[in-house]
Design a protein around this motif. Sequence first.
Motif, PDB file in Angstrom:
ATOM      1  N   HIS A 125     -16.556  -6.874  30.999  1.00 24.40           N
ATOM      2  CA  HIS A 125     -16.611  -8.320  31.151  1.00 24.40           C
ATOM      3  C   HIS A 125     -15.661  -8.967  30.155  1.00 24.40           C
ATOM      4  O   HIS A 125     -15.479  -8.478  29.029  1.00 24.40           O
ATOM      5  CB  HIS A 125     -18.017  -8.842  30.850  1.00 24.40           C
ATOM      6  CG  HIS A 125     -19.042  -8.509  31.871  1.00 24.40           C
ATOM      7  ND1 HIS A 125     -19.603  -9.453  32.708  1.00 24.40           N
ATOM      8  CD2 HIS A 125     -19.609  -7.335  32.208  1.00 24.40           C
ATOM      9  CE1 HIS A 125     -20.482  -8.874  33.498  1.00 24.40           C
ATOM     10  NE2 HIS A 125     -20.502  -7.588  33.221  1.00 24.40           N
ATOM     11  N   ASN A 164     -28.099  -4.512  30.991  1.00 21.36           N
ATOM     12  CA  ASN A 164     -28.365  -5.922  31.290  1.00 21.36           C
ATOM     13  C   ASN A 164     -28.079  -6.855  30.121  1.00 21.36           C
ATOM     14  O   ASN A 164     -28.351  -8.052  30.215  1.00 21.36           O
ATOM     15  CB  ASN A 164     -29.803  -6.163  31.760  1.00 21.36           C
ATOM     16  CG  ASN A 164     -30.102  -5.409  33.028  1.00 21.36           C
ATOM     17  OD1 ASN A 164     -29.253  -5.300  33.893  1.00 21.36           O
ATOM     18  ND2 ASN A 164     -31.294  -4.869  33.120  1.00 21.36           N
ATOM     19  N   LYS A 165     -27.590  -6.373  29.017  1.00 24.53           N
ATOM     20  CA  LYS A 165     -27.237  -7.269  27.931  1.00 24.53           C
ATOM     21  C   LYS A 165     -25.749  -7.146  27.629  1.00 24.53           C
ATOM     22  O   LYS A 165     -25.147  -6.101  27.851  1.00 24.53           O
ATOM     23  CB  LYS A 165     -28.051  -6.958  26.673  1.00 24.53           C
ATOM     24  CG  LYS A 165     -27.757  -5.608  26.058  1.00 24.53           C
ATOM     25  CD  LYS A 165     -28.763  -5.278  24.968  1.00 24.53           C
ATOM     26  CE  LYS A 165     -28.479  -3.917  24.353  1.00 24.53           C
ATOM     27  NZ  LYS A 165     -29.583  -3.452  23.494  1.00 24.53           N
ATOM     28  N   LEU A 166     -25.179  -8.235  27.144  1.00 24.52           N
ATOM     29  CA  LEU A 166     -23.770  -8.246  26.770  1.00 24.52           C
ATOM     30  C   LEU A 166     -23.651  -7.925  25.292  1.00 24.52           C
ATOM     31  O   LEU A 166     -24.314  -8.550  24.469  1.00 24.52           O
ATOM     32  CB  LEU A 166     -23.157  -9.622  27.064  1.00 24.52           C
ATOM     33  CG  LEU A 166     -23.230 -10.101  28.511  1.00 24.52           C
ATOM     34  CD1 LEU A 166     -22.628 -11.495  28.639  1.00 24.52           C
ATOM     35  CD2 LEU A 166     -22.523  -9.121  29.439  1.00 24.52           C
ATOM     36  N   TYR A 180     -15.319 -12.855  28.422  1.00 28.49           N
ATOM     37  CA  TYR A 180     -15.805 -14.216  28.232  1.00 28.49           C
ATOM     38  C   TYR A 180     -14.902 -14.876  27.209  1.00 28.49           C
ATOM     39  O   TYR A 180     -14.238 -14.203  26.415  1.00 28.49           O
ATOM     40  CB  TYR A 180     -17.249 -14.227  27.701  1.00 28.49           C
ATOM     41  CG  TYR A 180     -18.302 -13.947  28.744  1.00 28.49           C
ATOM     42  CD1 TYR A 180     -18.476 -12.664  29.247  1.00 28.49           C
ATOM     43  CD2 TYR A 180     -19.131 -14.956  29.214  1.00 28.49           C
ATOM     44  CE1 TYR A 180     -19.443 -12.401  30.209  1.00 28.49           C
ATOM     45  CE2 TYR A 180     -20.107 -14.710  30.170  1.00 28.49           C
ATOM     46  CZ  TYR A 180     -20.259 -13.427  30.656  1.00 28.49           C
ATOM     47  OH  TYR A 180     -21.217 -13.173  31.609  1.00 28.49           O
ATOM     48  N   GLU A 197     -21.147  -4.475  29.494  1.00 26.85           N
ATOM     49  CA  GLU A 197     -22.509  -4.842  29.882  1.00 26.85           C
ATOM     50  C   GLU A 197     -23.350  -3.582  29.771  1.00 26.85           C
ATOM     51  O   GLU A 197     -23.116  -2.610  30.486  1.00 26.85           O
ATOM     52  CB  GLU A 197     -22.558  -5.390  31.292  1.00 26.85           C
ATOM     53  CG  GLU A 197     -23.966  -5.824  31.683  1.00 26.85           C
ATOM     54  CD  GLU A 197     -23.992  -6.701  32.906  1.00 26.85           C
ATOM     55  OE1 GLU A 197     -22.985  -6.737  33.622  1.00 26.85           O
ATOM     56  OE2 GLU A 197     -25.016  -7.346  33.134  1.00 26.85           O
ATOM     57  N   TYR A 229     -13.525 -12.610  24.325  1.00 32.81           N
ATOM     58  CA  TYR A 229     -14.356 -11.436  24.064  1.00 32.81           C
ATOM     59  C   TYR A 229     -14.255 -10.444  25.226  1.00 32.81           C
ATOM     60  O   TYR A 229     -14.462 -10.816  26.387  1.00 32.81           O
ATOM     61  CB  TYR A 229     -15.824 -11.829  23.908  1.00 32.81           C
ATOM     62  CG  TYR A 229     -16.135 -12.692  22.717  1.00 32.81           C
ATOM     63  CD1 TYR A 229     -16.308 -14.063  22.862  1.00 32.81           C
ATOM     64  CD2 TYR A 229     -16.284 -12.141  21.448  1.00 32.81           C
ATOM     65  CE1 TYR A 229     -16.618 -14.860  21.775  1.00 32.81           C
ATOM     66  CE2 TYR A 229     -16.595 -12.932  20.355  1.00 32.81           C
ATOM     67  CZ  TYR A 229     -16.754 -14.290  20.531  1.00 32.81           C
ATOM     68  OH  TYR A 229     -17.062 -15.089  19.447  1.00 32.81           O
ATOM     69  N   TYR A 288     -17.830 -17.462  31.155  1.00 26.77           N
ATOM     70  CA  TYR A 288     -17.421 -16.272  31.911  1.00 26.77           C
ATOM     71  C   TYR A 288     -15.977 -16.413  32.378  1.00 26.77           C
ATOM     72  O   TYR A 288     -15.571 -17.482  32.852  1.00 26.77           O
ATOM     73  CB  TYR A 288     -18.346 -16.093  33.105  1.00 26.77           C
ATOM     74  CG  TYR A 288     -17.892 -15.070  34.112  1.00 26.77           C
ATOM     75  CD1 TYR A 288     -17.219 -15.457  35.270  1.00 26.77           C
ATOM     76  CD2 TYR A 288     -18.133 -13.712  33.920  1.00 26.77           C
ATOM     77  CE1 TYR A 288     -16.805 -14.521  36.202  1.00 26.77           C
ATOM     78  CE2 TYR A 288     -17.720 -12.768  34.849  1.00 26.77           C
ATOM     79  CZ  TYR A 288     -17.067 -13.188  35.991  1.00 26.77           C
ATOM     80  OH  TYR A 288     -16.649 -12.263  36.906  1.00 26.77           O
ATOM     81  N   PHE A 324     -21.315  -8.220  22.385  1.00 26.80           N
ATOM     82  CA  PHE A 324     -20.097  -8.913  21.944  1.00 26.80           C
ATOM     83  C   PHE A 324     -19.505  -8.228  20.719  1.00 26.80           C
ATOM     84  O   PHE A 324     -20.221  -7.802  19.831  1.00 26.80           O
ATOM     85  CB  PHE A 324     -20.419 -10.363  21.571  1.00 26.80           C
ATOM     86  CG  PHE A 324     -20.656 -11.286  22.729  1.00 26.80           C
ATOM     87  CD1 PHE A 324     -21.870 -11.271  23.408  1.00 26.80           C
ATOM     88  CD2 PHE A 324     -19.678 -12.175  23.131  1.00 26.80           C
ATOM     89  CE1 PHE A 324     -22.095 -12.121  24.471  1.00 26.80           C
ATOM     90  CE2 PHE A 324     -19.898 -13.043  24.194  1.00 26.80           C
ATOM     91  CZ  PHE A 324     -21.111 -13.015  24.865  1.00 26.80           C
ATOM     92  N   GLY A 325     -18.167  -8.157  20.683  1.00 26.87           N
ATOM     93  CA  GLY A 325     -17.458  -7.761  19.474  1.00 26.87           C
ATOM     94  C   GLY A 325     -16.966  -9.003  18.757  1.00 26.87           C
ATOM     95  O   GLY A 325     -17.496 -10.095  18.977  1.00 26.87           O
TER      96      GLY A 325
END
Lengths: 113, 108
Positions: free
Chosen positions: B34, B94-96, B36, B91, B87, B46, B98-99
């Motif tokens: 993903h 079900n959770k993203l 974002y 996934e 970012y 998104y 993030f770095g």
Amino acid sequence: NAGVMQNPRHLVRRRGQEARLRCSPMKGHSHVYWYRQLPEEGLKFMVYLQKENIIDESGMPKERFSAEFPKEGPSILRIQQVVRGDSAAYFCASSPQAPGEQYFGPGTRLTVT
Amino acid sequence: DAKTTQPNSMESNEEEPVHLPCNHSTISGTDYIHWYRQLPSQGPEYVIHGLTSNVNNRMASLAIAEDRKSSTLILHRATLRDAAVYYCIMEYGNKLVFGAGTILRVKS
């Protein structure tokens, strides 16, 4: 279709008080996620909920933090006995299905004095 | 959790294409990629996501390497409104995750 709504947008609490953050997902979305963003850092996952169920709370601190998504009404993130380290932006996101695209709200900025 | 590596910052000229790279060498076969972006004082927005094939939408294109260990977000014509933190996210369950993201600066 209104986006994800969060309130309040800004919240100031003294140390030891309770903070209650609300999130109304987009219409038709039954999946809600909470993330926390500390100053100058990326977002960290906290909890994933579906209606009346906590699916994944692996990112939630073990004490003082709780979340719910009741059958009726918004999702609530509750922080009891806040400390200065809880100061952050808290973002809620929703999705119509999981996994999938998440739609984020504008966030609640919590300041603990 | 699968980890991603992105440059800290990049700079682009307005109206020129931008290629934002991301390494995700520990990605598993079912992890979606993903992207974002986040503007100052706003929630993430998104941009695009994909699994194996390259993807296009009205905002951007996503080029995924054949071995899936890296990907590139392509903004075809950068505008000043594209200045944001981008970012690259796996996934995971079900959770993203993030770095730190890439700060994109766009010069007029």
